[in-house]
Design an enzyme around this catalytic site. Sequence first.
Site: not given
Ligand code: DGL
Length: 270
Positions: A7-8, A39-40, A70, A72, A162, A194-196
């Site tokens: 993941d990012s 990354y988004g 991730c 993204t 984060e 988004c996995t966050h």
């Molecule tokens: N957790 C990631 C996702 O599922 C990335 C979020 C990011 O870095 O912007 O999109």
Amino acid sequence: MAIGIFDSGLGGLTVYDKVTARLPDQPVVYFGDSAHAPYGVRDADDIYDLTCKSVERLWDAGCDLVILACNTASAAALRRMQEAWIPSDKRVLGVFVPLIEALTERQWGDNSPPREVAVKHVALFATPATVSSRAFQRELAFRAIGVDVEAQPCGGLVDALEDGDEMLAEALVRSHVEALKRRMPNPEAAILGCTHYPLMETAFQMALGADVKVYSQAALVAESLSDYLDRHPDMCGSGTENLFLTTGDPVSVSDKATQILRRKIEFQAA
Ligand code: DGL
């Protein structure tokens, strides 16, 4: 026999947690590119370059199979990686398909033509890069017809998570849900794309209301990975260690990961 989870940053830990619960004997190497998160808000070329570099590090750690935990990276880079970059003895899998199969009530690998499904109004919450890629809508269109998707780019939410700023994250969830509901007042289902975001699942559910079914990926991805490994046991790679690698500061990343998973996690420098 390790598999890699990328993941990012820390959001992929939601997937890691369910994978290790589902496959407790499976060594896993987790790689979080915290130095470059989020990354988004990056463009597709940038996301592609960063993702390839991270995946190479997981191959070096003995993982032949890497899960892009991730959305993204799955949305902006995976197709290009699969078309031209991944060697024939390695696999990189994304996190969209298990979710869409659950939403459209399909079994794994059901490639029959798209058909009508029960849900008609779906809210998608994701990063700006995932929303602008339209990858979710593309994958959905292969499997379902007549589904109206309203996508809300949730700017700022990954940064807040984060940084461990839960109050800001909650406020952002409320305002992103309100913004979406102005365009789609009555979604039947919501995708946390988004996995966050599963870290804020309760806040999403509260803001959306109890009658909206919230789909979050982690358990679906773990189930689909277990199924994949049953069919491809040779993809378990040569690595035997559980490792947590980060491009960020290992001490602060470890502290935040320990808070998220509520058990001691020690990252080391990638
Ligand atoms: N957790 C990631 C996702 O599922 C990335 C979020 C990011 O870095 O912007 O999109």
